[in-house]
Design a protein around this motif. Structure first.
Motif, PDB file in Angstrom:
ATOM      1  N   ILE A 293       0.840  -1.197   0.000  1.00  0.00           N
ATOM      2  CA  ILE A 293       0.000   0.000   0.000  1.00  0.00           C
ATOM      3  C   ILE A 293       0.876   1.247   0.000  1.00  0.00           C
ATOM      4  CG2 ILE A 293      -1.853  -1.204   1.240  1.00  0.00           C
ATOM      5  CD1 ILE A 293      -1.066   0.368   3.727  1.00  0.00           C
ATOM      6  N   ARG A 294       0.325   2.300  -0.530  1.00  0.00           N
ATOM      7  CA  ARG A 294       1.016   3.584  -0.541  1.00  0.00           C
ATOM      8  C   ARG A 294       0.678   4.369   0.714  1.00  0.00           C
ATOM      9  NH1 ARG A 294       5.301   4.057  -3.981  1.00  0.00           N
ATOM     10  NH2 ARG A 294       4.870   2.790  -5.826  1.00  0.00           N
ATOM     11  N   THR A 295       1.526   5.290   1.056  1.00  0.00           N
ATOM     12  CA  THR A 295       1.288   6.172   2.197  1.00  0.00           C
ATOM     13  C   THR A 295       1.308   7.621   1.723  1.00  0.00           C
ATOM     14  OG1 THR A 295       3.633   6.422   2.728  1.00  0.00           O
ATOM     15  CG2 THR A 295       2.467   4.550   3.733  1.00  0.00           C
ATOM     16  N   ARG A 296       0.860   8.495   2.584  1.00  0.00           N
ATOM     17  CA  ARG A 296       0.843   9.921   2.261  1.00  0.00           C
ATOM     18  C   ARG A 296       2.241  10.444   1.948  1.00  0.00           C
ATOM     19  NH1 ARG A 296      -2.746  13.975   2.772  1.00  0.00           N
ATOM     20  NH2 ARG A 296      -2.019  16.100   3.221  1.00  0.00           N
ATOM     21  N   LYS A 297       3.233   9.879   2.580  1.00  0.00           N
ATOM     22  CA  LYS A 297       4.608  10.333   2.372  1.00  0.00           C
ATOM     23  C   LYS A 297       5.175   9.868   1.036  1.00  0.00           C
ATOM     24  CE  LYS A 297       8.864  11.042   4.967  1.00  0.00           C
ATOM     25  NZ  LYS A 297       9.497  10.951   6.304  1.00  0.00           N
ATOM     26  N   GLY A 298       4.501   8.916   0.404  1.00  0.00           N
ATOM     27  CA  GLY A 298       5.003   8.369  -0.848  1.00  0.00           C
ATOM     28  C   GLY A 298       5.738   7.061  -0.683  1.00  0.00           C
ATOM     29  N   LEU A 299       6.070   6.687   0.546  1.00  0.00           N
ATOM     30  CA  LEU A 299       6.717   5.409   0.793  1.00  0.00           C
ATOM     31  C   LEU A 299       5.710   4.278   0.638  1.00  0.00           C
ATOM     32  CD1 LEU A 299       8.819   6.288   3.982  1.00  0.00           C
ATOM     33  CD2 LEU A 299       9.665   6.017   1.642  1.00  0.00           C
ATOM     34  N   SER A 300       6.159   3.171   0.085  1.00  0.00           N
ATOM     35  CA  SER A 300       5.303   1.994  -0.032  1.00  0.00           C
ATOM     36  C   SER A 300       5.548   1.070   1.155  1.00  0.00           C
ATOM     37  CB  SER A 300       5.581   1.259  -1.342  1.00  0.00           C
ATOM     38  OG  SER A 300       6.954   0.902  -1.431  1.00  0.00           O
ATOM     39  N   VAL A 301       4.472   0.395   1.594  1.00  0.00           N
ATOM     40  CA  VAL A 301       4.548  -0.486   2.765  1.00  0.00           C
ATOM     41  C   VAL A 301       4.011  -1.862   2.388  1.00  0.00           C
ATOM     42  CG1 VAL A 301       3.754  -0.911   5.117  1.00  0.00           C
ATOM     43  CG2 VAL A 301       4.313   1.420   4.393  1.00  0.00           C
ATOM     44  N   GLU A 302       4.844  -2.862   2.602  1.00  0.00           N
ATOM     45  CA  GLU A 302       4.449  -4.249   2.420  1.00  0.00           C
ATOM     46  C   GLU A 302       3.789  -4.739   3.698  1.00  0.00           C
ATOM     47  OE1 GLU A 302       7.202  -7.279   0.373  1.00  0.00           O
ATOM     48  OE2 GLU A 302       7.514  -7.599   2.536  1.00  0.00           O
ATOM     49  N   ILE A 303       2.595  -5.303   3.593  1.00  0.00           N
ATOM     50  CA  ILE A 303       1.847  -5.739   4.767  1.00  0.00           C
ATOM     51  C   ILE A 303       2.320  -7.128   5.182  1.00  0.00           C
ATOM     52  CG2 ILE A 303      -0.431  -6.191   5.734  1.00  0.00           C
ATOM     53  CD1 ILE A 303       0.163  -3.238   5.078  1.00  0.00           C
ATOM     54  N   GLY A 304       3.238  -7.159   6.111  1.00  0.00           N
ATOM     55  CA  GLY A 304       3.722  -8.429   6.641  1.00  0.00           C
ATOM     56  C   GLY A 304       2.705  -9.097   7.535  1.00  0.00           C
ATOM     57  N   ASN A 305       1.851  -8.297   8.164  1.00  0.00           N
ATOM     58  CA  ASN A 305       0.807  -8.832   9.040  1.00  0.00           C
ATOM     59  C   ASN A 305      -0.311  -7.798   9.114  1.00  0.00           C
ATOM     60  OD1 ASN A 305      -0.758  -9.636  11.400  1.00  0.00           O
ATOM     61  ND2 ASN A 305       0.951 -10.974  11.928  1.00  0.00           N
ATOM     62  N   THR A 306      -1.535  -8.208   8.837  1.00  0.00           N
ATOM     63  CA  THR A 306      -2.655  -7.259   8.857  1.00  0.00           C
ATOM     64  C   THR A 306      -3.012  -6.830  10.272  1.00  0.00           C
ATOM     65  OG1 THR A 306      -4.351  -9.005   8.934  1.00  0.00           O
ATOM     66  CG2 THR A 306      -3.603  -8.262   6.753  1.00  0.00           C
ATOM     67  N   ASP A 307      -2.455  -7.523  11.268  1.00  0.00           N
ATOM     68  CA  ASP A 307      -2.710  -7.150  12.664  1.00  0.00           C
ATOM     69  C   ASP A 307      -1.714  -6.112  13.160  1.00  0.00           C
ATOM     70  OD1 ASP A 307      -4.083  -7.194  15.056  1.00  0.00           O
ATOM     71  OD2 ASP A 307      -2.954  -8.895  15.867  1.00  0.00           O
ATOM     72  N   ALA A 308      -0.818  -5.672  12.310  1.00  0.00           N
ATOM     73  CA  ALA A 308       0.087  -4.564  12.645  1.00  0.00           C
ATOM     74  C   ALA A 308      -0.407  -3.317  11.917  1.00  0.00           C
ATOM     75  CB  ALA A 308       1.520  -4.908  12.268  1.00  0.00           C
ATOM     76  N   GLU A 309      -1.709  -3.038  12.107  1.00  0.00           N
ATOM     77  CA  GLU A 309      -2.368  -1.969  11.343  1.00  0.00           C
ATOM     78  C   GLU A 309      -2.210  -0.597  11.966  1.00  0.00           C
ATOM     79  OE1 GLU A 309      -4.724  -2.066  14.729  1.00  0.00           O
ATOM     80  OE2 GLU A 309      -3.918  -3.768  13.621  1.00  0.00           O
ATOM     81  N   GLY A 310      -1.978  -0.528  13.274  1.00  0.00           N
ATOM     82  CA  GLY A 310      -1.923   0.769  13.935  1.00  0.00           C
ATOM     83  C   GLY A 310      -0.823   1.650  13.385  1.00  0.00           C
ATOM     84  N   ARG A 311       0.351   1.072  13.172  1.00  0.00           N
ATOM     85  CA  ARG A 311       1.481   1.865  12.647  1.00  0.00           C
ATOM     86  C   ARG A 311       1.206   2.327  11.219  1.00  0.00           C
ATOM     87  NH1 ARG A 311       5.307  -3.139  13.699  1.00  0.00           N
ATOM     88  NH2 ARG A 311       3.674  -3.337  15.266  1.00  0.00           N
ATOM     89  N   VAL A 312       0.381   1.570  10.504  1.00  0.00           N
ATOM     90  CA  VAL A 312       0.089   1.933   9.114  1.00  0.00           C
ATOM     91  C   VAL A 312      -0.792   3.182   9.061  1.00  0.00           C
ATOM     92  CG1 VAL A 312      -0.963   1.141   6.964  1.00  0.00           C
ATOM     93  CG2 VAL A 312       0.337  -0.470   8.371  1.00  0.00           C
ATOM     94  N   ILE A 313      -1.833   3.234   9.882  1.00  0.00           N
ATOM     95  CA  ILE A 313      -2.686   4.425   9.868  1.00  0.00           C
ATOM     96  C   ILE A 313      -1.965   5.627  10.461  1.00  0.00           C
ATOM     97  CG2 ILE A 313      -4.818   3.085   9.874  1.00  0.00           C
ATOM     98  CD1 ILE A 313      -5.163   3.784  12.839  1.00  0.00           C
TER      99      ILE A 313
END
Length: 458
Positions: A293-313
């Protein structure tokens, strides 16, 4: 009912409470020889938390003795549940911090969450002592109750929309500006990570943005994790771990309580609060393991675990916060179980790249009885965050240093702001103690307020 209803200005028939420390008991007995036999019969030794009701000749109460220790606020907190109905007051020789501790402890010990059941109310009230800093204490008491109520409310009544409404109501109460970005508008306004986490729920994700204060004042920005319920997503949590996940918006609740304190005190800051409010749910459009997924900063993030969602938002919210280069940036989140393994449920983990800021915040936490413990932003571990198909992974393969890795992930988005503090909190009392009932808790809030007040006072 107001959180301060356990306090009163009506002094009629107020029964006096006297605090006694163990080392001072013999001197007290020398002045009150008539009570020696009664205290011995009751087994009162002034051990912290001991309570003894002193009888009057007419069969009523002549007074109350309370054993005090190193943390007197918690001994005072034990009284509202133990004493008979009535009005009580402190002795005239209690001043300053001692009076403040008594009032705060009494109020925290009187708290209860009764939204869903009728409970016969007990009228046990403390006379406001003239020596106590009343305005300061009212701010603190009301904010703690506000935070506890938000966290204790089940997700059925505290979803992203209700959390946003709580923020909106708070903003209106203090004349603050608020803006809520909802659903697909998050994509249009470039908050893709918040949208990706929250899109699987039928309760739309949103970004809550509150601002208050004069534009030319120092900028203080607070960011909160508002996961109103966390199933773990497709990496589903087991039932035992999911049970308490109504509290996963605890970081958001704490920064709203902190904002309430700042605004009520009229501190000379330009305050901004950013809360990413979502439910992490399971549906056909939920994010999947190894999605990118993309982020506002432009960095892409690979979802290693969907339960580590807090840091993503938080990535999107922190990116927006950093664009203004605030004089202080704080985020609060119920982020990792690893922090609880390291420090237990009662001590939030604190991370910051600023040593002087860390030292000051730790000292204030100790002073106000709201402890924190610093963990390192250990840069050699940064290598574990490199994604295989993206710039970053939200869940490195290593089972070690989970709280540090989560903090390092957030640091990628808080940069280049150096006066940044990240708190990884439990936001929940796992058992009941005086003044700290089982349930939601405003961990770190009073320490953070003390820091803001000291750094930005007139």
């Amino acid at each position: 009912m107001a959180a301060t209803d356990c306090l009163t200005d009506d002094a009629n028939n107020a029964c006096v409470i006297e605090g006694v420390r163990k080392g001072d008991l013999d001197a007290w007995l020398a002045r009150h020889a008539d009570d020696r036999t009664w205290l011995q019969a009751c087994g009162f030794t002034a051990t912290p938390g001991d309570v003894c009701l002193l009888p009057a000749v007419d069969g009523g109460l002549a007074g109350i003795l309370l054993g005090l220790g190193d943390e007197p606020r918690w001994q005072w907190a034990s009284l509202p549940r133990q004493l008979p109905e009535g009005v009580y007051r402190l002795t005239d020789d209690i001043h300053g911090q001692d009076a403040a501790d008594a009032v705060l402890g009494w109020a925290l010990g009187s708290y209860g969450f009764h939204r869903y059941r009728d409970r016969a109310s007990r009228s046990v009230r403390l006379l406001w002592p003239s020596a106590a800093p009343r305005a300061q204490l009212e701010r603190t008491i009301e904010a703690v109750a506000f935070v506890r109520d938000l966290i204790n409310t089940p997700a059925s009544d505290m979803g992203p929309e209700e959390l946003a409404e709580a923020a909106r109501s708070l903003a209106r109460g203090f004349g603050a500006h608020h803006r809520i970005t909802v659903g697909n508008d998050l994509l249009r306004e470039n908050y893709p990570a918040i949208h990706a986490v929250g899109r699987a729920s039928n309760r739309q994700p949103r970004l809550i943005d509150l601002t208050w204060g004069e534009a030319d004042h120092p900028k203080v920005t607070l960011v909160g994790k508002g996961v109103c319920f966390d199933t773990g997503g497709l990496d589903l949590k087991p039932s035992g771990a999911m049970k308490l996940m109504k509290k996963d918006m605890g970081g958001a609740a704490i920064v709203l309580g902190l904002a309430r304190m700042v605004m009520a005190a009229g501190l000379p800051v330009r305050l901004r609060v950013l809360i990413a409010a979502v439910e992490n749910s399971v549906a056909g459009n939920a994010m999947r393991p190894l999605d990118v997924i993309r982020t506002r900063k432009g960095l892409s993030v690979e979802i290693g675990n969907t339960d580590a969602e807090g840091r993503v938002i938080l990535a999107d919210a922190l990116t927006e916060a950093a664009t203004e280069d605030p004089a202080l940036l704080v985020d609060v989140a119920t982020l990792t179980g690893a922090a609880r393994v390291a420090l237990g449920s009662e001590v939030p983990a604190m991370f910051t790249p600023d040593d002087a800021l860390a030292e000051r915040l730790l000292a204030i936490g100790t002073e106000v009885g709201d402890p924190l413990w610093r963990l390192p932003l250990w840069q050699p571990y940064r290598r574990h965050l490199d994604g295989k198909t993206a710039d970053l992974t939200n869940a490195p393969d290593t089972p070690f240093a989970g709280a540090i890795l989560a903090a390092l992930f957030l640091a990628e988005f808080a940069a280049p702001v150096r006066p940044w503090v990240h708190l990884d909190v439990m936001a929940w009392n796992t058992d009941s103690r005086p003044g700290r009932p089982e349930g939601g808790e405003a961990m770190g809030m009073r320490a953070l307020y003390g820091l803001i007040e000291q750094r930005f006072s007139r």
